[in-house]
Design a protein around this motif. Structure first.
Motif, PDB file in Angstrom:
ATOM      1  N   TRP A  83       0.829  -1.195   0.000  1.00 38.10           N
ATOM      2  CA  TRP A  83       0.000   0.000   0.000  1.00 38.10           C
ATOM      3  C   TRP A  83       0.867   1.250   0.000  1.00 38.10           C
ATOM      4  O   TRP A  83       0.617   2.201  -0.727  1.00 38.10           O
ATOM      5  CB  TRP A  83      -0.898  -0.010   1.232  1.00 38.10           C
ATOM      6  CG  TRP A  83      -1.619   1.269   1.442  1.00 38.10           C
ATOM      7  CD1 TRP A  83      -2.667   1.759   0.739  1.00 38.10           C
ATOM      8  CD2 TRP A  83      -1.320   2.248   2.442  1.00 38.10           C
ATOM      9  NE1 TRP A  83      -3.048   2.972   1.228  1.00 38.10           N
ATOM     10  CE2 TRP A  83      -2.232   3.298   2.277  1.00 38.10           C
ATOM     11  CE3 TRP A  83      -0.377   2.347   3.455  1.00 38.10           C
ATOM     12  CZ2 TRP A  83      -2.231   4.417   3.098  1.00 38.10           C
ATOM     13  CZ3 TRP A  83      -0.377   3.454   4.256  1.00 38.10           C
ATOM     14  CH2 TRP A  83      -1.297   4.471   4.074  1.00 38.10           C
ATOM     15  N   TYR A  92      -4.328   5.955  -7.996  1.00 40.11           N
ATOM     16  CA  TYR A  92      -4.539   4.994  -6.914  1.00 40.11           C
ATOM     17  C   TYR A  92      -4.649   5.651  -5.545  1.00 40.11           C
ATOM     18  O   TYR A  92      -4.961   4.987  -4.576  1.00 40.11           O
ATOM     19  CB  TYR A  92      -3.385   3.983  -6.855  1.00 40.11           C
ATOM     20  CG  TYR A  92      -3.373   3.011  -7.996  1.00 40.11           C
ATOM     21  CD1 TYR A  92      -4.283   1.979  -8.038  1.00 40.11           C
ATOM     22  CD2 TYR A  92      -2.463   3.137  -9.024  1.00 40.11           C
ATOM     23  CE1 TYR A  92      -4.281   1.080  -9.086  1.00 40.11           C
ATOM     24  CE2 TYR A  92      -2.444   2.246 -10.070  1.00 40.11           C
ATOM     25  CZ  TYR A  92      -3.357   1.222 -10.100  1.00 40.11           C
ATOM     26  OH  TYR A  92      -3.348   0.339 -11.132  1.00 40.11           O
ATOM     27  N   THR A  96      -6.728   3.600  -2.644  1.00 41.68           N
ATOM     28  CA  THR A  96      -5.899   2.829  -1.716  1.00 41.68           C
ATOM     29  C   THR A  96      -5.971   3.398  -0.304  1.00 41.68           C
ATOM     30  O   THR A  96      -5.907   2.645   0.670  1.00 41.68           O
ATOM     31  CB  THR A  96      -4.436   2.796  -2.172  1.00 41.68           C
ATOM     32  OG1 THR A  96      -3.972   4.123  -2.349  1.00 41.68           O
ATOM     33  CG2 THR A  96      -4.278   2.020  -3.449  1.00 41.68           C
ATOM     34  N   GLU A  99      -9.236   2.031   1.119  1.00 42.02           N
ATOM     35  CA  GLU A  99      -9.121   0.606   1.401  1.00 42.02           C
ATOM     36  C   GLU A  99      -8.244   0.340   2.611  1.00 42.02           C
ATOM     37  O   GLU A  99      -8.526  -0.547   3.418  1.00 42.02           O
ATOM     38  CB  GLU A  99      -8.552  -0.120   0.182  1.00 42.02           C
ATOM     39  CG  GLU A  99      -9.512  -0.209  -0.978  1.00 42.02           C
ATOM     40  CD  GLU A  99      -8.877  -0.786  -2.221  1.00 42.02           C
ATOM     41  OE1 GLU A  99      -7.639  -0.987  -2.229  1.00 42.02           O
ATOM     42  OE2 GLU A  99      -9.624  -1.034  -3.182  1.00 42.02           O
TER      43      GLU A  99
END
Length: 123
Positions: A83, A92, A96, A99
């Motif tokens: 990550w 992203y 990310t 998440e």
């Protein structure tokens, strides 16, 4: 189509060769080792002290829970490192980030649950 199955033949051959090497090493060990069992060699070794009592002893489940919690919370580094490397990539960032906060929320919930159950107390 033959090229496709040729790769499986190579893998199967490597597995057979590897198994033969391991089996050969075990057989060689069995044939070459000295085998002189005595009563003293067959007794249970407990740090140089003669064994007393039965060989069965209770162990606390709590130690296994500590080990399990360590594994659960140490494995999160496996997810945090990728990550951190992809976070700066274009497109992203916010996905990310969201998440990872969900993932950290699950970890925090598990940690709070373990703390509430008294698993984390060392007494």
């Amino acid at each position: 189509m033959t090229d496709y199955f040729d790769t499986y033949v190579v893998v199967a051959a490597l597995i057979v060769i590897g198994g033969a090497i391991v089996a050969g090493a075990l057989v060689a060990n069995r044939l070459l080792r000295p085998h002189r069992p005595t009563d003293e060699k067959l007794t249970t070794y407990e740090c140089g002290v003669d064994p007393v009592g039965q060989g069965w002893a209770q162990s606390y489940v709590r130690y296994y829970v500590f080990a399990y919690l360590y594994v659960v919370f140490a494995v999160d580094a496996v997810f945090l490192f990728p990550w951190a490397t992809i976070f700066a990539a274009p497109g992203y960032g916010m996905t990310t980030l969201a998440e990872m906060f969900i993932f950290l929320g699950f970890l925090a919930t598990g940690l709070l649950y373990a703390g509430k159950k008294g698993v984390l107390s060392w007494v």
